[in-house]
Design a protein around this motif. Structure first.
Motif, PDB file in Angstrom:
ATOM      1  N   ALA A 133       0.839  -1.128   0.031  1.00 57.08           N
ATOM      2  CA  ALA A 133       0.141   0.018  -0.023  1.00 57.08           C
ATOM      3  C   ALA A 133       0.878   1.344   0.079  1.00 57.08           C
ATOM      4  O   ALA A 133       0.416   2.379  -0.570  1.00 57.08           O
ATOM      5  N   TYR A 134       2.141   1.255   0.765  1.00 52.30           N
ATOM      6  CA  TYR A 134       2.538   2.490   0.916  1.00 52.30           C
ATOM      7  C   TYR A 134       4.108   2.497   0.229  1.00 52.30           C
ATOM      8  O   TYR A 134       4.793   3.595   0.307  1.00 52.30           O
ATOM      9  N   GLN A 135       4.754   1.403  -0.007  1.00 49.32           N
ATOM     10  CA  GLN A 135       5.965   1.299  -0.555  1.00 49.32           C
ATOM     11  C   GLN A 135       6.525   2.590  -1.462  1.00 49.32           C
ATOM     12  O   GLN A 135       7.421   3.164  -1.457  1.00 49.32           O
ATOM     13  N   GLU A 136       5.901   2.705  -2.685  1.00 52.06           N
ATOM     14  CA  GLU A 136       6.058   3.579  -3.578  1.00 52.06           C
ATOM     15  C   GLU A 136       5.913   4.914  -3.064  1.00 52.06           C
ATOM     16  O   GLU A 136       6.853   5.969  -3.390  1.00 52.06           O
ATOM     17  N   ARG A 137       4.922   5.157  -2.175  1.00 45.95           N
ATOM     18  CA  ARG A 137       4.809   6.724  -1.839  1.00 45.95           C
ATOM     19  C   ARG A 137       5.837   6.988  -0.666  1.00 45.95           C
ATOM     20  O   ARG A 137       6.384   8.257  -0.655  1.00 45.95           O
ATOM     21  N   VAL A 138       6.309   6.213   0.083  1.00 44.10           N
ATOM     22  CA  VAL A 138       7.282   6.317   0.939  1.00 44.10           C
ATOM     23  C   VAL A 138       8.504   6.502   0.213  1.00 44.10           C
ATOM     24  O   VAL A 138       9.446   7.420   0.533  1.00 44.10           O
ATOM     25  N   TYR A 139       8.851   5.506  -0.848  1.00 46.25           N
ATOM     26  CA  TYR A 139      10.101   5.767  -1.541  1.00 46.25           C
ATOM     27  C   TYR A 139      10.194   7.192  -2.200  1.00 46.25           C
ATOM     28  O   TYR A 139      11.226   7.875  -2.127  1.00 46.25           O
ATOM     29  N   ARG A 140       9.161   7.593  -3.008  1.00 44.57           N
ATOM     30  CA  ARG A 140       8.937   8.935  -3.482  1.00 44.57           C
ATOM     31  C   ARG A 140       9.417  10.144  -2.390  1.00 44.57           C
ATOM     32  O   ARG A 140       9.971  11.210  -3.021  1.00 44.57           O
ATOM     33  N   THR A 141       8.715   9.864  -1.541  1.00 40.80           N
ATOM     34  CA  THR A 141       8.824  11.038  -0.599  1.00 40.80           C
ATOM     35  C   THR A 141      10.205  11.024   0.076  1.00 40.80           C
ATOM     36  O   THR A 141      11.030  12.085   0.140  1.00 40.80           O
ATOM     37  N   GLN A 146      17.443  12.482  -2.984  1.00 44.84           N
ATOM     38  CA  GLN A 146      17.839  12.657  -4.180  1.00 44.84           C
ATOM     39  C   GLN A 146      18.888  11.665  -4.557  1.00 44.84           C
ATOM     40  O   GLN A 146      19.921  11.798  -5.379  1.00 44.84           O
ATOM     41  N   ASN A 147      18.913  10.425  -3.987  1.00 39.01           N
ATOM     42  CA  ASN A 147      19.789   9.432  -4.074  1.00 39.01           C
ATOM     43  C   ASN A 147      18.908   8.168  -3.922  1.00 39.01           C
ATOM     44  O   ASN A 147      18.367   7.868  -3.060  1.00 39.01           O
ATOM     45  N   ARG A 148      18.933   7.526  -5.058  1.00 42.62           N
ATOM     46  CA  ARG A 148      18.210   6.258  -5.022  1.00 42.62           C
ATOM     47  C   ARG A 148      18.423   4.899  -3.924  1.00 42.62           C
ATOM     48  O   ARG A 148      17.722   4.752  -3.303  1.00 42.62           O
ATOM     49  N   ASP A 200      17.156   2.721   1.182  1.00 46.69           N
ATOM     50  CA  ASP A 200      17.460   2.432   2.615  1.00 46.69           C
ATOM     51  C   ASP A 200      16.338   3.092   3.690  1.00 46.69           C
ATOM     52  O   ASP A 200      15.906   2.266   4.664  1.00 46.69           O
ATOM     53  N   LEU A 201      16.173   4.271   3.237  1.00 50.25           N
ATOM     54  CA  LEU A 201      14.950   5.180   4.309  1.00 50.25           C
ATOM     55  C   LEU A 201      13.685   4.209   4.047  1.00 50.25           C
ATOM     56  O   LEU A 201      13.024   4.094   5.304  1.00 50.25           O
TER      57      LEU A 201
END
Length: 175
Positions: free
Chosen positions: A25-33, A39-41, A46-47
């Motif tokens: 449900a939230y992986q993409e949204r957390v990653y984008r944020t 500014q580093n993949r 990791d975050l």
């Protein structure tokens, strides 16, 4: 029961399906944020992992009647700010190019989304954080101040300077 309360209850009961649903449900949204801040993949990945680990550890203290995203956003923001503070790899405000602080907006943008992403990456980290929270997450100045532990006046100043910096940087693309 809504999606978030179902996720919380499943995680509390120790069901793997709860964690799977949380991540789905939230992986993409957390990653984008996270990526918008750091500014580093690799750092964003990791975050993102750390956000979900902390969520699972804190699952018993979460209120199942409240949406998960505000809590996840706060954890993501705090972790990203901690990482950025540890690095201290940004330009102090008094070392920014003068042209970046005085340029006027152009009438017809000739820049691309890639140009905008690069300009955002060039912002000092705290400026990038407040711009992201304001324009991507649509938070109020007060909400940004709470999340970043900055005074509201400082949030407004950072936004003003960041917008001017971005206008100047993108104006160069048009020349």
């Amino acid at each position: 029961m809504d999606r978030d309360s179902t996720i919380i209850e499943l995680c509390r009961q120790g069901h793997a399906a709860g964690f799977t649903r949380l991540v789905a449900a939230y992986q993409e949204r957390v990653y984008r944020t996270a990526y918008a801040f750091v500014q580093n993949r690799e750092d964003a990945q990791d975050l993102t992992q750390e956000v979900f680990l902390r969520t699972v550890r804190a699952i018993d203290s979460l209120d199942a009647s409240r949406p998960l995203w505000p809590w996840l956003r706060r954890v993501t923001t705090n972790l990203a700010l901690t990482l950025l503070k540890q690095r201290r790899g940004h330009l102090p405000l008094d070392h920014l190019p003068e042209a970046a602080l005085v340029a006027e907006p152009a009438s017809e943008p000739a820049w691309t989304l890639l140009d905008l992403r690069q300009a955002l990456a060039d912002l000092p980290p705290l400026w990038r954080v407040v711009v992201t929270l304001r324009h991507q997450e649509d938070l109020s100045y007060e909400e940004i101040a709470r999340l970043t532990e900055l005074p509201v006046g400082t949030v407004k100043t950072y936004l003003f300077r960041a917008r001017r910096f971005l206008r100047a940087r993108l104006a160069v693309q048009e020349e």
